[in-house]
Design an enzyme around this catalytic site. Structure first.
Site, PDB file in Angstrom:
ATOM      1  N   THR A   1       3.127   4.302  -4.790  1.00 16.72           N
ATOM      2  CA  THR A   1       3.357   5.141  -5.965  1.00 16.72           C
ATOM      3  C   THR A   1       4.593   6.029  -5.866  1.00 16.72           C
ATOM      4  O   THR A   1       4.976   6.650  -6.859  1.00 16.72           O
ATOM      5  CB  THR A   1       2.138   6.039  -6.240  1.00 16.72           C
ATOM      6  OG1 THR A   1       1.885   6.862  -5.099  1.00 16.72           O
ATOM      7  CG2 THR A   1       0.902   5.191  -6.536  1.00 16.72           C
ATOM      8  N   SER A   2       5.203   6.110  -4.692  1.00 12.46           N
ATOM      9  CA  SER A   2       6.387   6.968  -4.553  1.00 12.46           C
ATOM     10  C   SER A   2       7.197   6.510  -3.353  1.00 12.46           C
ATOM     11  O   SER A   2       6.744   5.683  -2.547  1.00 12.46           O
ATOM     12  CB  SER A   2       5.985   8.441  -4.371  1.00 12.46           C
ATOM     13  OG  SER A   2       5.289   8.625  -3.152  1.00 12.46           O
TER      14      SER A   2
ATOM     15  N   TYR B   1       1.900  12.804  14.351  1.00 14.62           N
ATOM     16  CA  TYR B   1       2.514  11.795  13.483  1.00 14.62           C
ATOM     17  C   TYR B   1       3.286  10.772  14.311  1.00 14.62           C
ATOM     18  O   TYR B   1       3.164   9.557  14.104  1.00 14.62           O
ATOM     19  CB  TYR B   1       3.442  12.474  12.481  1.00 14.62           C
ATOM     20  CG  TYR B   1       4.235  11.516  11.630  1.00 14.62           C
ATOM     21  CD1 TYR B   1       3.699  10.978  10.465  1.00 14.62           C
ATOM     22  CD2 TYR B   1       5.528  11.135  11.985  1.00 14.62           C
ATOM     23  CE1 TYR B   1       4.416  10.090   9.675  1.00 14.62           C
ATOM     24  CE2 TYR B   1       6.265  10.252  11.212  1.00 14.62           C
ATOM     25  CZ  TYR B   1       5.696   9.730  10.066  1.00 14.62           C
ATOM     26  OH  TYR B   1       6.422   8.839   9.298  1.00 14.62           O
TER      27      TYR B   1
ATOM     28  N   THR C   1       0.844  -1.194   0.000  1.00 17.64           N
ATOM     29  CA  THR C   1       0.000   0.000   0.000  1.00 17.64           C
ATOM     30  C   THR C   1       0.878   1.242   0.000  1.00 17.64           C
ATOM     31  O   THR C   1       2.000   1.228   0.506  1.00 17.64           O
ATOM     32  CB  THR C   1      -0.954   0.026   1.204  1.00 17.64           C
ATOM     33  OG1 THR C   1      -0.207   0.139   2.419  1.00 17.64           O
ATOM     34  CG2 THR C   1      -1.815  -1.218   1.232  1.00 17.64           C
ATOM     35  N   GLY C   2       0.361   2.317  -0.588  1.00 21.73           N
ATOM     36  CA  GLY C   2       1.180   3.514  -0.725  1.00 21.73           C
ATOM     37  C   GLY C   2       2.380   3.256  -1.617  1.00 21.73           C
ATOM     38  O   GLY C   2       3.515   3.610  -1.286  1.00 21.73           O
TER      39      GLY C   2
END
Length: 251
Positions: free
Chosen positions: A16-17, A151, A13-14
């Protein structure tokens, strides 16, 4: 010995970069059939092209349960099971105590905690017995950073997930580990400094000064650690937090 993922099905997942993209590329190069997610179709298409091999892109926001369902529906259309899951989608932004909004809190926790929780939980029917789950935590979970408390708290939660889920899944011999990167040169990191290139470089230089090796990491260095944890070479490693940080969290 190189990790062999031939005939294995992997979800990132995640993807793309940054770390997710580098890890998906590494899994594909090792022979896996890889599924990646991303929120923007243009970036997803570009990532699929960059990864090559047997890769499928599924557009989705992992903080949305319907999108997670769509991801696993796409996997089931092609495969009967998942061998490795890298629950990596996440992000954050600066907000000092006193200026933390409800929106900031909800967005960060929805993406980094809710998203990780349901990404793994909804994968359970597809995860084979003996599969590997790797979660992305962060050195921020154990070190203090001004204006980064929300975060940091989410990443502490992710680390705790690994410690508890390995017990929940022990009867199925599914290993759950966390990788905790230090500062890594990704778009997500440099954009914390805003759009100005000089400010972005200044942030990288500052972070490099906090690392005993004297530099920030590269996405492919984190990818190597993830592939190790997901591989049979790590067959007796379970519930750990593997720091890939140039020593930053050790001083």
């Amino acid at each position: 010995m190189a990790q062999d993922f031939n005939n294995k099905v992997v979800v990132v997942t995640g993807g793309t970069s940054g770390i997710g993209l580098a890890t998906a590329q590494a899994f594909a190069a090792a022979g896996a059939a890889v599924f990646i997610t991303g929120r923007r179709q243009e970036a997803l298409d570009a990532a699929v092209k960059a990864i090559g091999g047997r890769v499928t892109g599924v557009r989705g926001d992992m903080s949305q349960l319907a999108d997670i369902d769509r991801l696993y529906d796409a996997v089931q259309q092609q495969h009967a099971q998942i061998d490795a899951l890298f629950a990596n989608a996440g992000g954050g932004s600066f907000a000092p105590l006193g200026a933390i909004s409800e929106e900031h809190y909800q967005q960060t926790f929805d993406t980094n905690v809710k998203g990780v929780l349901f990404t793994v939980q909804k994968a359970l029917p597809l995860l084979r017995d003996g599969a590997s789950v790797v979660l992305t935590s962060s050195t921020a979970a154990i070190t203090g950073t001004a204006a980064f408390s929300v975060y940091s708290a989410t990443k502490a939660a992710v680390r705790s997930f690994a410690r508890n889920w390995m017990l929940d899944l022990k009867d199925r011999k599914i290993r759950v580990n966390a990788v905790s990167p230090g500062p890594v040169e990704t778009t997500g990191l440099v954009e914390l400094a805003g759009p100005d290139a000089a400010s972005q470089q200044g942030l990288l230089d500052f972070m490099a000064g906090q690392v005993p090796l004297g530099r920030v990491g590269q996405p492919d260095e984190i990818a190597k650690a993830v592939l190790f944890l997901a591989s049979d070479q790590a067959s007796f490693i379970n519930g750990i937090e593997l720091f890939v940080d140039g020593g930053m969290a050790q001083i």
